[in-house]
Design an enzyme around this catalytic site. Structure first.
Site, PDB file in Angstrom:
ATOM      1  N   GLY A 271      -3.398   8.900  32.487  1.00  0.00           N
ATOM      2  CA  GLY A 271      -2.872  10.259  32.587  1.00  0.00           C
ATOM      3  C   GLY A 271      -2.824  10.778  34.014  1.00  0.00           C
ATOM      4  O   GLY A 271      -1.869  11.447  34.414  1.00  0.00           O
TER       5      GLY A 271
ATOM      6  N   GLY B 247      -3.235   3.135  30.243  1.00  0.00           N
ATOM      7  CA  GLY B 247      -4.289   2.603  29.362  1.00  0.00           C
ATOM      8  C   GLY B 247      -3.819   1.415  28.540  1.00  0.00           C
ATOM      9  O   GLY B 247      -4.369   0.315  28.629  1.00  0.00           O
TER      10      GLY B 247
ATOM     11  N   ARG C  78     -12.533  -1.111  35.817  1.00  0.00           N
ATOM     12  CA  ARG C  78     -12.845   0.186  36.432  1.00  0.00           C
ATOM     13  C   ARG C  78     -14.191   0.161  37.154  1.00  0.00           C
ATOM     14  O   ARG C  78     -14.367   0.854  38.153  1.00  0.00           O
ATOM     15  CB  ARG C  78     -12.867   1.291  35.376  1.00  0.00           C
TER      16      ARG C  78
ATOM     17  N   LYS D 135       5.209   8.135  23.654  1.00  0.00           N
ATOM     18  CA  LYS D 135       5.859   9.439  23.516  1.00  0.00           C
ATOM     19  C   LYS D 135       6.663   9.827  24.740  1.00  0.00           C
ATOM     20  O   LYS D 135       6.121   9.919  25.841  1.00  0.00           O
ATOM     21  CB  LYS D 135       4.794  10.506  23.277  1.00  0.00           C
TER      22      LYS D 135
HETATM   23  P1  ADP Z   1       0.144   3.777  28.329  1.00  0.00           P
HETATM   24  O1  ADP Z   1      -1.237   4.107  27.794  1.00  0.00           O
HETATM   25  O2  ADP Z   1       0.183   2.438  28.983  1.00  0.00           O
HETATM   26  O3  ADP Z   1       0.706   4.869  29.172  1.00  0.00           O
HETATM   27  P2  ADP Z   1       1.358   4.748  25.901  1.00  0.00           P
HETATM   28  O4  ADP Z   1       0.060   5.341  25.481  1.00  0.00           O
HETATM   29  O5  ADP Z   1       2.449   5.678  26.279  1.00  0.00           O
HETATM   30  O6  ADP Z   1       1.119   3.663  27.050  1.00  0.00           O
HETATM   31  O7  ADP Z   1       1.974   3.885  24.701  1.00  0.00           O
HETATM   32  C1  ADP Z   1       1.396   2.743  24.177  1.00  0.00           C
HETATM   33  C2  ADP Z   1       1.725   2.585  22.706  1.00  0.00           C
HETATM   34  O8  ADP Z   1       3.117   2.605  22.466  1.00  0.00           O
HETATM   35  C3  ADP Z   1       1.227   1.260  22.192  1.00  0.00           C
HETATM   36  O9  ADP Z   1       0.159   1.481  21.308  1.00  0.00           O
HETATM   37  C4  ADP Z   1       2.440   0.648  21.476  1.00  0.00           C
HETATM   38  O10 ADP Z   1       2.142   0.092  20.227  1.00  0.00           O
HETATM   39  C5  ADP Z   1       3.362   1.828  21.314  1.00  0.00           C
HETATM   40  N1  ADP Z   1       4.764   1.401  21.224  1.00  0.00           N
HETATM   41  C6  ADP Z   1       5.514   0.824  22.174  1.00  0.00           C
HETATM   42  N2  ADP Z   1       6.743   0.551  21.734  1.00  0.00           N
HETATM   43  C7  ADP Z   1       6.789   0.973  20.446  1.00  0.00           C
HETATM   44  C8  ADP Z   1       7.788   0.977  19.430  1.00  0.00           C
HETATM   45  N3  ADP Z   1       9.019   0.490  19.669  1.00  0.00           N
HETATM   46  N4  ADP Z   1       7.481   1.505  18.233  1.00  0.00           N
HETATM   47  C9  ADP Z   1       6.255   2.014  17.993  1.00  0.00           C
HETATM   48  N5  ADP Z   1       5.262   2.037  18.905  1.00  0.00           N
HETATM   49  C10 ADP Z   1       5.519   1.521  20.120  1.00  0.00           C
HETATM   50 MG    MG Z   2      -1.935   5.381  26.229  1.00  0.00          MG
END
Ligand code: ADP
Ligand code: MG
Length: 403
Positions: free
Chosen positions: A383, A356, A47, A207
């Site tokens: 986000g 992230g 960043r 989520k």
């Molecule tokens: P980003 O920040 O890249 O948008 P998110 O915050 O939505 O991603 O999600 C990342 C998290 O999702 C990671 O910490 C990962 O461990 C969790 N994750 C991914 N697949 C699974 C799964 N099948 N079961 C539990 N946690 C998961």
């Molecule tokens: Mg995240």
């Protein structure tokens, strides 16, 4: 872009307040002797590097550059979330001293700014040490604005927030877009508005409730949308599959059912499962209709990687957000690595990767490859990128001057 950028305004010799997103991971420097205070260093400077074009431009124009940022989520002053280490790191990158001031408003700051000469640069302390920042307090915003003649916002990753240092200050100063913000908007607009087809989206992560808007909007734009991560579990559940003890969001099942009727949406065909989301748990591969009741789905399986890879290979435009599994544990990182490899090796002419944890997941090997690849835009927004992809207007961009 319909907003004025830093190049559309005369900044020569002016004092310019630059909002950046230096919300970077820090790590403690291990030292032999016990010292009174902890010392930190920047663990990932992506960043910071990405804001250098704006900083270089302003320094070239002999502006006086006053930088502000937040870091983490402090509750009041917190020495563990100081931007001091970032000032040192930025100085090393610029090969030029970056003065650090341990506050962002007040007398010490005013004096430091008054003492600046053309081409000087200072970084102020974490704006979130003041609760007024996130409340978009007008008095606090005005104090920040009073330091400068012009405001430049280069903090794309914070553009979805209406805070004092992003939206509030724009009421008091001529306010324009920085060069990183401009690039982010151009790249993301291009993939979402005028993608070359086939256009493939890949969404994973935790989520589904936080990404449903993105999934719905992308389904209108892409040819294929590949799902992975914990959020795919809710879709599997909606489609009637046994998901065992996997993380799901019950209240999202109905919504997921609607989206899952779309033929463009693809889900896993196999999974890596284990009795617990832990390193020591015994993992196994199963077909997606064979998930045991007492197990968790923790990654997409090798057949899914192969299935997704074949689709990714044909793509002209790719957008990826969200890890495919619980990548923090090596056993469940293979799906994410496989997808990262397929994307980096694909022949697509435009690729956007962001999020992230997504960037955290590929940091060791695939992130350097992605950053070195001119077809790939590694977004600094988590986000903010998601809201942009949902089709929402970002308040901190809206607040800047039109062309
Ligand atoms: P980003 O920040 O890249 O948008 P998110 O915050 O939505 O991603 O999600 C990342 C998290 O999702 C990671 O910490 C990962 O461990 C969790 N994750 C991914 N697949 C699974 C799964 N099948 N079961 C539990 N946690 C998961
Ligand atoms: Mg995240």
């Amino acid at each position: 872009m319909n907003k004025k950028t830093v190049k559309d305004i005369d900044v020569k010799g002016k004092t310019v307040l630059v909002r950046v997103d230096f919300n970077v991971p820090l790590r403690e420097v291990k030292r032999a002797k016990i010292a009174p205070a902890k010392v930190f260093e920047v663990a990932d400077d992506t960043r910071i590097i990405k804001t250098l074009p704006t900083i270089d431009y302003l320094l070239d124009q002999e502006a006086k550059v006053v930088m502000i940022s937040h870091l983490g989520r402090p509750k009041g002053r917190d020495p563990n979330l100081s931007l001091l280490a970032v000032a040192d790191h930025l100085g090393a990158l610029l090969k030029k001293p970056v003065k650090f001031v341990s506050d962002c408003i007040g007398k010490e700051v005013e004096e430091a700014v008054k003492a600046m000469k053309a081409g000087d640069i200072i970084l102020l302390e974490n704006t979130r040490f003041y609760p007024q920042e996130e409340k978009n307090d007008p008095d606090f915003a005005q104090k920040l604005a009073s330091l400068a003649d012009i405001f430049v916002n280069d903090a794309f990753a914070t553009a979805h927030r209406s805070h004092a240092s992003t939206v509030g200050v724009t009421k008091y100063l001529p306010s324009v877009v920085g060069l990183l913000m401009e690039k982010e908007v151009i790249e993301l607009t291009e993939v979402i508005e005028s993608p070359e087809h086939p256009f493939v989206g890949i969404i994973g992560g935790a989520k589904i409730s936080s990404k449903m808007g993105v999934i719905e909007n992308l389904l209108k734009k892409v040819d294929t949308l590949l799902l992975g991560g914990a959020l795919a579990n809710t879709v599997l559940k909606a489609k009637g599959f046994e998901v065992g003890k996997s993380l799901i969001e019950k209240e999202m099942v109905d919504k997921a059912k609607e989206s899952s009727r779309d033929e463009k949406l693809k889900i896993l065909v196999d999974a890596v499962v284990a009795s617990e989301p832990k390193e020591e748990a015994q993992a196994s591969m199963v077909g997606i209709d064979r998930v045991p009741k007492d197990q968790w789905i923790l990654d997409i399986g090798p057949k899914t990687v192969e299935f997704y890879k074949n689709i990714i290979q044909e793509a002209q435009t790719i957008i990826w957000n969200g890890p495919m599994g619980m990548f923090e544990i090596e056993t469940f990182a293979q799906g994410t690595n496989g997808i990262a490899k397929a994307i980096v090796e694909s022949g697509a002419s435009k690729i956007v990767i962001g999020g992230g944890e997504t960037l955290q997941a590929i940091i060791k090997y695939y992130k350097p490859l992605a950053l070195a690849n001119r077809r790939i835009h590694v977004s600094t927004g988590g986000g903010a990128m998601l809201e942009f992809l949902e089709g929402k207007k970002l308040p901190a961009i809206e607040a800047l001057q039109d062309k």
